[in-house]
Design an enzyme around this catalytic site. Structure first.
Site, short mmCIF file in Angstrom:
data_model
loop_
_atom_site.label_atom_id
_atom_site.label_comp_id
_atom_site.label_asym_id
_atom_site.label_seq_id
_atom_site.Cartn_x
_atom_site.Cartn_y
_atom_site.Cartn_z
N HIS A 77 0.65 -1.30 -0.04
CA HIS A 77 0.05 0.05 -0.09
C HIS A 77 0.71 1.26 0.04
O HIS A 77 1.45 1.62 1.03
CB HIS A 77 -0.72 -0.10 1.10
CG HIS A 77 -1.87 0.91 1.53
ND1 HIS A 77 -3.13 0.78 2.13
CD2 HIS A 77 -2.00 2.19 0.80
CE1 HIS A 77 -3.81 1.98 1.96
NE2 HIS A 77 -3.16 2.70 1.16
N LEU A 80 2.06 6.82 -4.83
CA LEU A 80 3.21 7.39 -5.89
C LEU A 80 2.84 8.57 -6.55
O LEU A 80 3.60 9.14 -7.39
CB LEU A 80 3.82 6.26 -6.89
CG LEU A 80 4.24 4.91 -6.16
CD1 LEU A 80 4.76 3.81 -7.28
CD2 LEU A 80 5.49 5.29 -5.28
N ASN A 111 -5.38 6.21 -6.29
CA ASN A 111 -6.03 7.44 -6.26
C ASN A 111 -5.09 8.62 -7.09
O ASN A 111 -4.63 9.31 -6.34
CB ASN A 111 -6.39 8.06 -4.76
CG ASN A 111 -5.17 7.82 -3.74
OD1 ASN A 111 -4.15 7.27 -4.09
ND2 ASN A 111 -5.24 8.64 -2.78
N ASP A 328 1.53 2.76 3.70
CA ASP A 328 0.47 3.79 3.27
C ASP A 328 1.37 4.93 3.00
O ASP A 328 0.94 5.97 3.13
CB ASP A 328 -0.54 3.75 4.42
CG ASP A 328 -1.87 4.91 3.76
OD1 ASP A 328 -1.56 4.88 2.58
OD2 ASP A 328 -2.44 5.13 4.55
N GLY A 347 -2.04 12.10 5.98
CA GLY A 347 -0.85 11.23 5.13
C GLY A 347 0.34 11.40 5.84
O GLY A 347 0.74 12.74 6.21
#
Ligand code: DOR
Length: 464
Positions: A77, A80, A111, A328, A347
């Site tokens: 996960h 990029l 996404n 992630d 994030g």
């Protein structure tokens, strides 16, 4: 014509390969991009000779004494960001960061802009990665068109284009009927559905975990229930459809319990946890700078949770309820984070700090090194059906290898990240344990400055 073979001999390292139960000091030989053999240092067996016999063998020697040699890490996960958000990250910068973190295979989330919702978009990623990437990039395809949760993608076409799983990432499919159909297709295609479990009606405009911290700080909370409701729904749908379900970034004690019970009942589910959810708690949102009450670099979705949740996640990891650790990796620009907490993007840029922060769990005796490595290598490989090929040092497997120094101390400085995303809550942290070299498909894609490739010798072969 003169046939030349390139060998890499990694000497005297502590080889740990959880996929084969290997834990020994020895040498690892790589030839032409493949693992040739793991051998005991004590056995002076001659260099293996590939067929057809080369005329000349060039051997690079890497002195791994005092270091751990293990299969290259597999990340299920990451983001990029290319195409569409090249200001945050590109395939080139992201995979360079992955290599520094010891990852030799990364699964990139859908996404992007455009999202990975057509075979053409998937092809584009594969082609771009073949030119720009330091490590293998495996794309994840969208479940629904434009990730809108309204209409399924051409899942068969995406599978034929080479996706390893399906996910709408941060915009999970809210419509249960649509999710049921997606799971039925994914089951027939033999691929997992990866779900970011979040009921958006519950998480709403939340910023951090809902609880004591959100109340104390006057911040909008994201309840554990926002995750757990979706975990429960997906488990019920996985039972109904017999699809393979993979739960992304599990973050709560309740999720661990739901997954545990589902596994006990034989439901086909796997789960991942991030390094940050294993090592940080909700209190980390408080800034270190007295002028800034909150640290936007600790804003992540799902949010950092409580100590109790962290303990349950570690226990789940040890018990096998949680199969894998996934970063992630979610890089953002400085502008995305240098703002009020409410406005900041969710994030954490995770590739380059993953091993360092996870090693603290080993040093604190919470998990042993072999188990930690299994959660970064063979276990994630299993989730995407690539056991025996990825996350292993088996003879004949692609030579994906990570070499780490479990004792090396270093201080995180995000200014030195290869990733464009400097958004880390670990800036200034002192870690013990560092990746020293990464070999992806036989190629050295990262070496720490202190590591010396000791010598390169040429052996002439006689075939008489
Ligand atoms: O914190 C997060 N950032 N969580 C997600 O699910 C998405 C990710 C991103 O794309 O930035």
């Amino acid at each position: 014509m003169n046939r030349e073979a390139i060998f890499l001999l990694i000497r005297g390292g502590h080889i740990i390969d959880p996929s084969q139960g290997i834990d020994q000091v020895g040498d690892l030989l790589v030839a032409e991009g493949k693992i040739v053999q793991v051998r005991d240092t004590a056995i002076q067996s001659p260099l293996f000779s590939p067929t057809p016999h080369p005329d000349e063998i060039k051997t690079q020697h890497l002195d791994a004494r005092g270091l751990v040699v293990c299969p290259g890490f597999v990340d299920l996960h990451c983001h990029l960001r290319e195409p569409g958000f090249e200001d945050k990250e590109t395939i080139a910068t992201g995979t360079k960061a992955a290599a520094i973190g010891g990852f030799t295979t990364v699964c990139c989330m859908a996404n992007t802009k455009p999202p990975l919702d057509t075979p053409a978009a998937v092809d584009w990623i594969k082609q771009k990665a073949s030119r720009d990437s330091s490590v293998a990039v495996l794309p994840i395809g969208c479940i629904t068109k434009e990730r809108k949760g309204e209409e399924l993608t051409d899942m068969t076409g995406l599978a034929e284009a080479g996706v390893v799983a399906f996910s709408d990432d941060g915009d999970p499919v809210a419509n249960s009927q649509l999710m049921r159909h997606a799971m039925e297709y994914s089951r027939d295609l033999g691929l997992p559905v990866i779900d970011h479990c979040e009921d958006k009606t519950l998480s709403d405009i939340g910023i951090i975990n809902e609880g004591q911290m959100s109340a104390k700080c006057g911040l909008q909370g994201i309840p554990a229930a926002a995750e757990e409701i979706m975990v429960a729904r997906d488990l019920i749908l996985a039972k109904l459809t017999k699809a393979r379900l993979h739960i992304a970034h599990a973050s709560t004690k309740g999720s661990v319990e739901l997954i545990r019970r589902a596994k006990e009942k034989g439901i086909s589910v796997t789960a991942e946890v991030t390094p940050h959810h294993l090592t940080l708690t909700e209190e980390r949102i408080i800034g270190k700078d007295s002028n800034e009450p909150f640290d936007t670099n600790a804003k992540v979705n799902p949010p950092l949770r409580t100590k109790e949740d962290v303990q349950a996640l570690i226990k789940g990891l040890k018990d096998g309820v949680i199969d894998a650790i996934a970063t992630d990796h979610a890089p953002h620009t400085l502008g995305d984070k240098n703002c009020r907490l409410e406005l900041a993007a969710f994030g954490i840029s995770g590739f380059e700090t993953a091993l360092g922060c996870l090693m603290a769990l080993v040093q604190e005796g919470k998990i042993d090194l072999t188990m930690l490595l299994s959660k970064l290598t063979c276990e994630p490989a299993k989730v995407i059906g690539r056991s025996g090929e990825l996350g292993t040092l088996k003879t004949g497997a692609p030579a994906n290898i990570t070499i780490l120094d479990p004792d090396q101390e270093w201080i995180v400085d995000s200014r030195n990240f290869a990733s464009k995303g400097k958004n880390t809550p670990y800036d200034g942290y002192k870690f013990k344990g560092k990746v020293m070299a990464t070999i992806a498909q036989g190629k050295l894609v990262y070496t720490d400055d202190s590591l010396v490739i000791t010598r390169s010798e040429v052996t002439k072969q006689s075939h008489g």
